[in-house]
Design a protein around this motif. Structure first.
Motif, PDB file in Angstrom:
ATOM      1  N   PRO A 222      25.631  53.116  11.991  1.00  0.00           N
ATOM      2  CA  PRO A 222      26.957  53.125  12.630  1.00  0.00           C
ATOM      3  C   PRO A 222      28.048  53.425  11.608  1.00  0.00           C
ATOM      4  O   PRO A 222      28.062  52.851  10.514  1.00  0.00           O
ATOM      5  N   ILE A 223      28.945  54.301  11.966  1.00  0.00           N
ATOM      6  CA  ILE A 223      30.015  54.691  11.048  1.00  0.00           C
ATOM      7  C   ILE A 223      30.878  53.488  10.686  1.00  0.00           C
ATOM      8  O   ILE A 223      31.271  53.308   9.532  1.00  0.00           O
ATOM      9  N   ASP A 224      31.170  52.652  11.689  1.00  0.00           N
ATOM     10  CA  ASP A 224      32.098  51.529  11.481  1.00  0.00           C
ATOM     11  C   ASP A 224      31.378  50.207  11.262  1.00  0.00           C
ATOM     12  O   ASP A 224      31.984  49.141  11.384  1.00  0.00           O
ATOM     13  N   GLY A 225      30.082  50.261  10.918  1.00  0.00           N
ATOM     14  CA  GLY A 225      29.387  48.993  10.762  1.00  0.00           C
ATOM     15  C   GLY A 225      28.058  49.099  10.060  1.00  0.00           C
ATOM     16  O   GLY A 225      27.041  48.602  10.571  1.00  0.00           O
ATOM     17  N   SER A 226      28.033  49.723   8.912  1.00  0.00           N
ATOM     18  CA  SER A 226      26.786  49.769   8.153  1.00  0.00           C
ATOM     19  C   SER A 226      27.126  49.627   6.676  1.00  0.00           C
ATOM     20  O   SER A 226      28.260  49.845   6.256  1.00  0.00           O
ATOM     21  N   LEU A 227      26.121  49.264   5.900  1.00  0.00           N
ATOM     22  CA  LEU A 227      26.302  49.104   4.463  1.00  0.00           C
ATOM     23  C   LEU A 227      25.453  50.138   3.736  1.00  0.00           C
ATOM     24  O   LEU A 227      24.287  50.354   4.086  1.00  0.00           O
ATOM     25  N   THR A 228      26.033  50.745   2.730  1.00  0.00           N
ATOM     26  CA  THR A 228      25.321  51.745   1.945  1.00  0.00           C
ATOM     27  C   THR A 228      24.357  51.055   0.980  1.00  0.00           C
ATOM     28  O   THR A 228      24.450  49.847   0.731  1.00  0.00           O
ATOM     29  N   ILE A 229      23.458  51.834   0.426  1.00  0.00           N
ATOM     30  CA  ILE A 229      22.539  51.307  -0.585  1.00  0.00           C
ATOM     31  C   ILE A 229      23.330  50.748  -1.768  1.00  0.00           C
ATOM     32  O   ILE A 229      22.984  49.697  -2.331  1.00  0.00           O
ATOM     33  N   GLU A 230      24.400  51.434  -2.157  1.00  0.00           N
ATOM     34  CA  GLU A 230      25.235  50.954  -3.264  1.00  0.00           C
ATOM     35  C   GLU A 230      25.843  49.596  -2.931  1.00  0.00           C
ATOM     36  O   GLU A 230      25.945  48.722  -3.817  1.00  0.00           O
ATOM     37  N   GLN A 231      26.251  49.399  -1.672  1.00  0.00           N
ATOM     38  CA  GLN A 231      26.825  48.099  -1.288  1.00  0.00           C
ATOM     39  C   GLN A 231      25.774  47.004  -1.292  1.00  0.00           C
ATOM     40  O   GLN A 231      26.055  45.870  -1.697  1.00  0.00           O
ATOM     41  N   TRP A 232      24.554  47.338  -0.861  1.00  0.00           N
ATOM     42  CA  TRP A 232      23.499  46.325  -0.909  1.00  0.00           C
ATOM     43  C   TRP A 232      23.173  45.968  -2.355  1.00  0.00           C
ATOM     44  O   TRP A 232      22.904  44.798  -2.666  1.00  0.00           O
ATOM     45  N   LYS A 233      23.219  46.940  -3.240  1.00  0.00           N
ATOM     46  CA  LYS A 233      23.004  46.645  -4.659  1.00  0.00           C
ATOM     47  C   LYS A 233      24.137  45.758  -5.192  1.00  0.00           C
ATOM     48  O   LYS A 233      23.891  44.809  -5.959  1.00  0.00           O
ATOM     49  N   GLU A 234      25.343  46.029  -4.770  1.00  0.00           N
ATOM     50  CA  GLU A 234      26.488  45.208  -5.175  1.00  0.00           C
ATOM     51  C   GLU A 234      26.316  43.761  -4.699  1.00  0.00           C
ATOM     52  O   GLU A 234      26.553  42.815  -5.463  1.00  0.00           O
TER      53      GLU A 234
END
Length: 856
Positions: A222-234
């Protein structure tokens, strides 16, 4: 001081059993062993000196900074009577500093190897606080203990105490469902991590279906509700600062509908809910996702889920399942995923439901797979969920849950029993640990209402023998919120009383937006039964939470108050709506002879409806605000649209009332009750509104009471006990059982539920009725053509109607047996509207989905 040390050595007896409230250690989780002394450590310095004796470790440094903040917030400067010791708080690992080792030795605080990792010893005397850890994690947790004790201090001192503490379960995990509605922001997840670490949770995992945005497959996120791999790493890096490891998680078999509805991936579907085990592209897709996700998470495990594979063998894989067997196809799928994850350097976690259903799988799967065995029921024994897995040689987690499924507020009565019993069984059976699952399917819940259950699971997984009842509530309120009273948790349990009332349907979401207004020119019945009790209970809960005075995490109150206000509104709008209808009836009966009285009555109706609109607008605004404090905007519109539809409906009634008033002022006849949508009357009781139903069959013999058994392939209409998603064939056509729920409070309108096939048909609906003794109950039914009622394999009622559905038109006695009774309705239809009503008129009934329970 020497005399005090000698006294401790001679008389020191650890015990977790503290009887008097003043002897409660205000810490969650409760330490394993502790004993109070008569000494007092004065809280008179908001900036005490803290000396650290260990190698640099970021989590400990952060914890010490937080400890300083707690002192500043909770401690006021006074004239100190202390002298002598400059470092009043000393924290360290004895083996890393000789002076600290000597100090610990003099106070009998040297580490014990048998206590293992994460353990610590803590001493509070009149002059000093010492925390001695077996390792740096132990130091971190010892600091959390002191933080909570300071928050919970009822006086200007800490009582002297000696603590020896260690975790009973090595892995203490919380899983947050972020894929069925609320998707938390990165900031909120960091906030969750900080709070989880405070109660000594050491692993955190998000349940992910589609809310991860990868570089290889960005389309389904979802454009307005997902987390990128970089955010999960953060997030994973951030969690490490709080002694928490993040477990990667991606649903990899069933529950795949959120991805398959994306056009680019629809071809991967075995059905609308499952990825196909036949296609090489399925495994290429999953390998792509894993290759990006696995490295972003710090834990040595990765959860592939693979639970509730209802549709396996129902589509393209049917031939494969028929040939190899269900278990073998499932096994082959798991092995392919296992090899991918193992090659990426992680261990697989898999849910245990399919394995327990097909126990031969336990003899075939690699033994380094970790199994999460789950149930969310409060049971006397959990052996059937543990023993087969343990005996097969697998490591496993027990997996209790906080039940938000289809709810705004958790069912803590069931959750607490489930957590306590399952975790006790985990400790006795040698489980690796616990995964406490917070499920949000239904998409309406706030995580901020879950902290009570999350903290309870933390308490039990660290120390399964911790004290319950008011002891836990006192520790929870004081240690975590800094509140000296238990008003908040009293409010929780007061609100739980709503679950036992008939109109709330166990606080299920379906009542939040149920139909309260008839369509134009139609009539509707609504129930007022026990809604006065809802007002009273929600009001009492609100008063209790208003009295609560948390000094930390104050925002939790707002989430709880919203639930109280919501239920009070649900009740008041029903009473006000019927009052508005009664006022309009008076206007309709008087407008010819007394225009002024009629005008007054119409105005009363407008004011009542306007009040309902104002409160619904307020609820919608507050819900949006609370949601956005936790979550992305994604899925919010699905909830607020329901609020807005409700507001629009009442706006429509207000408009029609204003039109009627205009007619009156123009000397015309006012609108009819039906035209204003206020043709509403009271229901006499609770109707069965949720059923398991199969799509309709053609009425092969065209009779009002069809004599054909359309369920012969699956055991026959007398004996079948259908399951959700169960499929079968009749005359080469596939049929499927699914749950249905009527938006009306009485009528199950099958014509609307099956609009493509509702003429000259036969339908079946199924429910269970639980009762604690043999009894017969007066049963009232209404139907539009013909009905047969089957109970426990016997036909107990059969009748043809006049062709018009009249609720409660027929009555008979239903003979129920102690335990679970299987109820099947066979409903034939030839012409006209197709529907029925069903209720038990002499007893109180509670329900969850298509399961009903009689309350005596």
């Amino acid at each position: 001081m020497k005399k005090f040390i000698e006294l401790c050595v001679i008389t020191f007896i650890f015990t977790p059993l503290i009887l008097a409230q003043e002897e409660i250690l205000t810490v969650v989780p409760q330490p394993q062993e502790f004993i109070f002394t008569q000494e007092k450590f004065l809280l008179d310095d908001p900036s005490p000196q803290i000396k650290l004796f260990c190698k640099n470790y970021e989590p400990v440094n952060i914890a010490i900074e937080e400890l300083h903040n707690v002192f500043k917030k909770y401690v006021s400067s006074t004239n100190s009577l202390k002298t002598g010791i400059s470092e009043t708080i000393q924290i360290g690992i004895p083996s890393e500093d000789k002076n600290f080792q000597s100090l610990c030795n003099s106070f009998n605080l040297l580490p014990e190897e048998k206590l293992g990792e994460e353990s610590y010893k803590l001493l509070i005397t009149a002059n000093i606080i010492i925390i001695a850890g077996n390792d740096q994690k132990g130091l971190f947790y010892g600091i959390q203990t002191i933080k909570q004790m300071i928050r919970g201090a009822r006086n200007s001192f800490l009582r002297g105490v000696r603590i020896k503490d260690w975790p009973s379960l090595k892995y203490r995990v919380v899983m947050d469902d972020i894929s069925r509605g609320p998707i938390p922001t990165v900031d909120f997840m960091k906030y969750q991590i900080r709070r989880l670490s405070e109660v000594k949770i050491n692993y955190f995992t998000p349940y992910i279906e589609h809310v991860v945005k990868t570089k290889s497959h960005p389309e389904f996120a979802p454009i307005d509700g997902s987390l990128t791999i970089e955010q999960w790493k953060e997030i994973s890096d951030y969690a490490a600062k709080y002694n928490i490891m993040m477990i990667g998680n991606f649903q990899s078999f069933g529950h795949f509908n959120n991805i398959l509805k994306t056009p680019e991936y629809a071809h991967l579907g075995e059905s609308g809910t499952m990825i196909s085990p036949l296609l090489p592209e399925s495994y290429k897709f999953l390998q792509d996702i894993y290759s990006e996700m696995v490295p972003a998470f710090s834990a040595p495990f990765f959860s592939i889920n693979c639970d509730e594979t209802f549709d396996l063998g129902k589509g393209a894989s049917k031939k494969m399942v028929d040939s190899l067997g269900y278990a073998e196809v499932y096994f082959q799928h798991i092995i392919k995923l296992y090899n991918i994850v193992k090659n990426l350097g992680k261990q697989v976690i898999i849910w245990g439901d399919v394995l327990l259903e097909y126990p031969d799988l336990l003899t075939k799967l690699p033994k380094d797979i970790i199994i999460g065995t789950w149930t969310y029921d409060d049971l006397d024994s959990y052996a059937k969920f543990i023993d087969p897995i343990k005996e097969a040689g697998f490591k496993f987690f027990v997996t209790p849950g906080i039940l938000n499924s289809g709810r705004l507020f958790p069912d803590y009565t069931q959750s607490f029993g489930n957590i306590k019993g399952f975790v006790n069984a985990a400790e006795k059976s040698g489980a690796m640990g616990m995964i406490n699952t917070v499920w949000d399917d239904g998409g309406n819940a706030f995580f901020s209402n879950d902290w009570y259950g999350v903290s309870y699971s933390a308490d039990k997984s660290w120390n399964p023998q911790s004290n319950d009842s008011t002891d836990f509530d006192t520790r929870f309120n004081s240690g975590l919120y800094g509140d000296k009273e238990n008003y908040f948790t009293k409010a929780v349990w007061k609100l739980m009383e709503l679950s036992y009332l008939e109109p709330t349907d166990g606080m299920n979401d379906k009542i939040l937006f149920e139909k309260l207004l008839p369509d134009s020119a139609k009539h509707l019945r609504i129930s007022l039964n026990d809604w006065d009790k809802v007002i009273a209970i929600a009001g009492e809960a609100k008063l209790l939470v208003d009295k609560a005075n948390p000094t930390t995490y104050r925002n939790d109150k707002e989430y709880f108050l919203f639930v109280c206000d919501l239920y009070r509104t649900l009740a008041h709008e029903r009473f006000d709506l019927l009052k508005a209808a009664d006022s309009y009836i008076r206007a309709d009966s008087t407008f010819i002879r007394d225009k002024a009285a009629a005008r007054k009555s119409i105005l009363e109706s407008i004011i009542l409806v306007d009040g309902i609109i104002a409160k619904e607008i307020s609820l919608k605004f507050e819900y949006e605000k609370l949601w956005l404090e936790e979550n992305h905007t994604y899925a919010l519109d699905q909830i607020t649209e329901s609020y807005q539809n409700k507001i629009n409906d009442f706006d429509d009634v207000k408009t029609k009332l204003m039109e009627s008033l205009k007619k009156l002022d123009s000397d015309f006849s006012i609108s009819s009750l039906e035209e204003t949508r206020l043709s509403i009357s009271k229901l006499p009781g609770k109707y069965f509104r949720e059923w398991l139903a199969v799509n309709p069959f053609p009425n092969k013999d065209s009779k009002h009471l069809s004599k054909i058994d359309y369920l012969t392939e699956i055991g026959g209409e007398l004996f079948i006990h259908p399951k959700v998603t169960q499929e079968f064939y009749f005359d080469s056509t596939k049929y499927r059982w699914s749950r249905i729920a009527t938006s009306y409070q009485d009528i199950v309108n099958l014509s609307k539920m099956f609009p493509k096939n509702n003429k000259k048909v036969v339908g079946y609906v199924f429910a269970t009725i639980e009762v604690n003794k043999d009894t017969t109950v007066k049963t009232l039914v209404g139907f539009s053509d013909g009905i047969e009622i089957i109970l426990n394999g016997e036909k107990v009622f059969s009748r043809q109607s006049s062709g018009k559905l009249i609720p409660d038109e027929y009555s008979f006695r239903l003979p129920l047996q102690k335990g679970i009774n299987n109820l099947m309705l066979k409903i034939s239809q030839t012409n006209g509207e197709w529907g029925f009503t069903f209720r038990l008129s002499e007893v109180d009934v509670r329900s969850r989905k298509n399961r009903y329970k009689i309350i005596f």
